[in-house]
Enzyme design. Structure first.
Site, mmCIF file in Angstrom:
data_model
loop_
_atom_site.group_PDB
_atom_site.id
_atom_site.type_symbol
_atom_site.label_atom_id
_atom_site.label_comp_id
_atom_site.label_asym_id
_atom_site.label_seq_id
_atom_site.Cartn_x
_atom_site.Cartn_y
_atom_site.Cartn_z
ATOM 1 N N PHE A 124 0.851 -1.195 0.000
ATOM 2 C CA PHE A 124 0.000 0.000 0.000
ATOM 3 C C PHE A 124 0.880 1.235 0.000
ATOM 4 O O PHE A 124 1.788 1.353 0.818
ATOM 5 C CB PHE A 124 -0.921 0.019 1.224
ATOM 6 C CG PHE A 124 -1.806 1.239 1.255
ATOM 7 C CD1 PHE A 124 -2.939 1.300 0.456
ATOM 8 C CD2 PHE A 124 -1.493 2.335 2.048
ATOM 9 C CE1 PHE A 124 -3.748 2.444 0.453
ATOM 10 C CE2 PHE A 124 -2.298 3.473 2.055
ATOM 11 C CZ PHE A 124 -3.431 3.524 1.255
ATOM 12 N N ASP A 209 9.099 2.536 1.365
ATOM 13 C CA ASP A 209 7.992 3.313 1.910
ATOM 14 C C ASP A 209 7.910 3.001 3.400
ATOM 15 O O ASP A 209 7.401 1.964 3.809
ATOM 16 C CB ASP A 209 6.702 2.923 1.181
ATOM 17 C CG ASP A 209 5.493 3.686 1.694
ATOM 18 O OD1 ASP A 209 5.586 4.277 2.784
ATOM 19 O OD2 ASP A 209 4.457 3.664 1.007
ATOM 20 N N LYS A 238 3.071 9.697 8.121
ATOM 21 C CA LYS A 238 2.258 9.431 9.312
ATOM 22 C C LYS A 238 2.746 10.056 10.634
ATOM 23 O O LYS A 238 2.231 11.078 11.030
ATOM 24 C CB LYS A 238 2.036 7.927 9.457
ATOM 25 C CG LYS A 238 1.070 7.401 8.377
ATOM 26 C CD LYS A 238 0.474 6.072 8.710
ATOM 27 C CE LYS A 238 -0.736 5.760 7.858
ATOM 28 N NZ LYS A 238 -0.483 5.200 6.527
HETATM 29 C C1 LIG Z 1 -0.752 5.487 5.103
HETATM 30 C C2 LIG Z 1 0.242 5.063 4.114
HETATM 31 C C3 LIG Z 1 0.451 5.787 2.916
HETATM 32 C C4 LIG Z 1 -0.414 6.945 2.517
HETATM 33 O O1 LIG Z 1 -0.312 8.029 3.377
HETATM 34 P P1 LIG Z 1 -1.410 9.207 3.288
HETATM 35 O O2 LIG Z 1 -0.851 10.239 4.223
HETATM 36 O O3 LIG Z 1 -2.720 8.646 3.721
HETATM 37 O O4 LIG Z 1 -1.430 9.665 1.878
HETATM 38 C C5 LIG Z 1 1.473 5.381 2.083
HETATM 39 N N1 LIG Z 1 2.236 4.319 2.369
HETATM 40 C C6 LIG Z 1 2.061 3.611 3.502
HETATM 41 C C7 LIG Z 1 2.972 2.458 3.782
HETATM 42 C C8 LIG Z 1 1.052 3.935 4.392
HETATM 43 O O5 LIG Z 1 0.870 3.199 5.498
#
Ligand SMILES: *Cc1c(COP(=O)(O)O)cnc(C)c1O
Length: 380
Positions: A124, A209, A238
């Site tokens: 994700f 990520d 986050k």
């Molecule tokens: C939450 C998340 C995102 C997206 O972040 P947003 O601030 O909601 O755009 C991207 N990558 C990972 C791994 C996430 O957990």
């Protein structure tokens, strides 16, 4: 717009790992705003940093320099082996920056065909079109097709499949070090080290990520440290500013140098208030030793969850990034019943609970949450 299910409760305030609602009921928060409130709700140092900066200067754009922006870039460089930062406002935007950087880098370094991104099934990366194209979850993508072209997905944890995907049109590999939204999927030990070696061998970028797994939650600053590797590009968001919108894409100076003025921008990115909040967050993580605390608290919580659920579930995770895979699709029911007993939980699917408390959660709070969960299970 109806993009979220109806909220279960209205929260009016919080401190540390606890929240309270309008009726004055308190909750132990095992969600932390989805892995955001790592230093706890309304940490006094963060509140003071935001208040003081807001009274001093809120916004000037990136046409001018501000001290919080510069200091945050320097601080993140010191945590990532000297990487340069691009600041934006969310995790998805941090990923968009990484994707643009990878495409321009691939064209320049590997040839005009080298623009493809290899990502993982189940991964994700956010909801914008580039991040969504990288996201390896069909249900999130299909309603919004056609996707941005140039993405390949391989099974997470499978090094042979990754090697087969590294054709000469690839610019970069983009992975989470632990797949959060997929239900806290921890790859086999040594996987990231093997990925790093493959990326070196094929001369493609390794982009991680760390939006959910980064900033101490797994018991290290970044999830990739558990495999002892250094990625080329790191995405953060986050927990970085304790809930103010911020994202950061970090890359080594040589890679970052493919961006020229005008290639990428963000009106709000690197603003002084969110940067001041992030500096306070990083200070709190260090001063309160929250990284070793996340490791220890995670052990206690996972052991307790194993006792509660017994053979009926699989508990997995690292530090305070934890999931419980249930034998039946009752995650939603458990979340609702736990709420009724003053414990906030999250589910990533009908059969997976995700547990991501603030790193400041105390042993007493963990034990109370476990006791409430035991009552829920006895009744379910
Ligand atoms: C939450 C998340 C995102 C997206 O972040 P947003 O601030 O909601 O755009 C991207 N990558 C990972 C791994 C996430 O957990």
């Amino acid at each position: 717009m109806p993009t979220y299910p109806a909220p279960a409760v209205e929260i009016v305030g919080g401190r540390g790992a606890q929240l309270h609602d309008r009726a004055g009921r308190t909750y132990i928060d095992l969600v932390a705003g989805i892995a955001v409130a790592s230093v706890g709700h309304c940490h006094p140092a963060v509140v003071a940093a935001i208040s003081e900066q807001a009274a001093q200067l809120i916004h000037v754009s990136n046409l001018y320099s501000t001290s919080p922006h510069q200091r945050l870039a320097a601080r993140l460089a010191s945590l990532t082996g000297g990487k340069l930062a691009f600041f934006c406002n969310s995790g998805a935007e941090a990923v968009e920056c990484a994707l643009k950087l990878a495409r321009k880098w691939g064209r320049q370094q590997r040839g005009p065909q080298a623009t493809r991104i290899v990502a993982a099934a189940g991964g994700f990366h956010g909801r914008t079109f580039g991040a969504l194209a990288a996201t390896g979850q069909r249900a999130k993508r299909v309603p919004f097709e056609p996707m941005l072209p140039g993405f390949t997905h391989v099974p997470f944890g499978d090094i042979t499949a990754l090697e087969a995907a590294l054709t000469d049109d690839v610019a970069a590999v983009l992975l989470e070090s632990i797949q959060g939204e997929a239900g806290v999927v921890v790859p086999p030990p040594g996987y990231l080290r093997a990925v790093r070696a493959l990326c070196d061998e094929h001369a493609v970028l390794l982009m991680l990520d760390e939006v959910q797994s980064g900033l101490g939650r797994t018991g290290a600053w970044f999830g990739y440290e558990h495999d002892g590797i250094e990625p080329d590009v790191v995405c953060l968001a986050k927990a970085l500013a304790a809930g103010l919108p911020i994202g950061a894409c970090l890359a080594g100076a040589e890679i970052a140098a493919v961006f020229q003025p005008g290639d990428h921008a963000s009106t709000f990115g690197g603003g002084p208030v969110q940067s001041a909040a992030a500096l306070a967050v990083l200070d709190v993580i260090e001063e309160e030793k929250l990284i070793p605390r996340a490791a220890v608290a995670g052990e206690r919580l996972m052991a307790g969850l194993r006792r509660c659920f017994g053979a009926g579930a699989v508990v997995r995770g690292r530090g305070l990034l934890i999931a419980v895979e249930l034998a039946a699709p009752i995650a939603g029911e458990i979340v609702m019943r736990a709420l009724g007993k003053g414990v906030l939980l999250n589910s990533t699917s009908a059969s997976v609970l995700r547990i991501t408390p603030p790193l400041v959660i105390g042993d007493g709070e963990i034990d109370r949450a476990l006791a409430a969960l035991q009552e829920v299970l006895d009744e379910t």
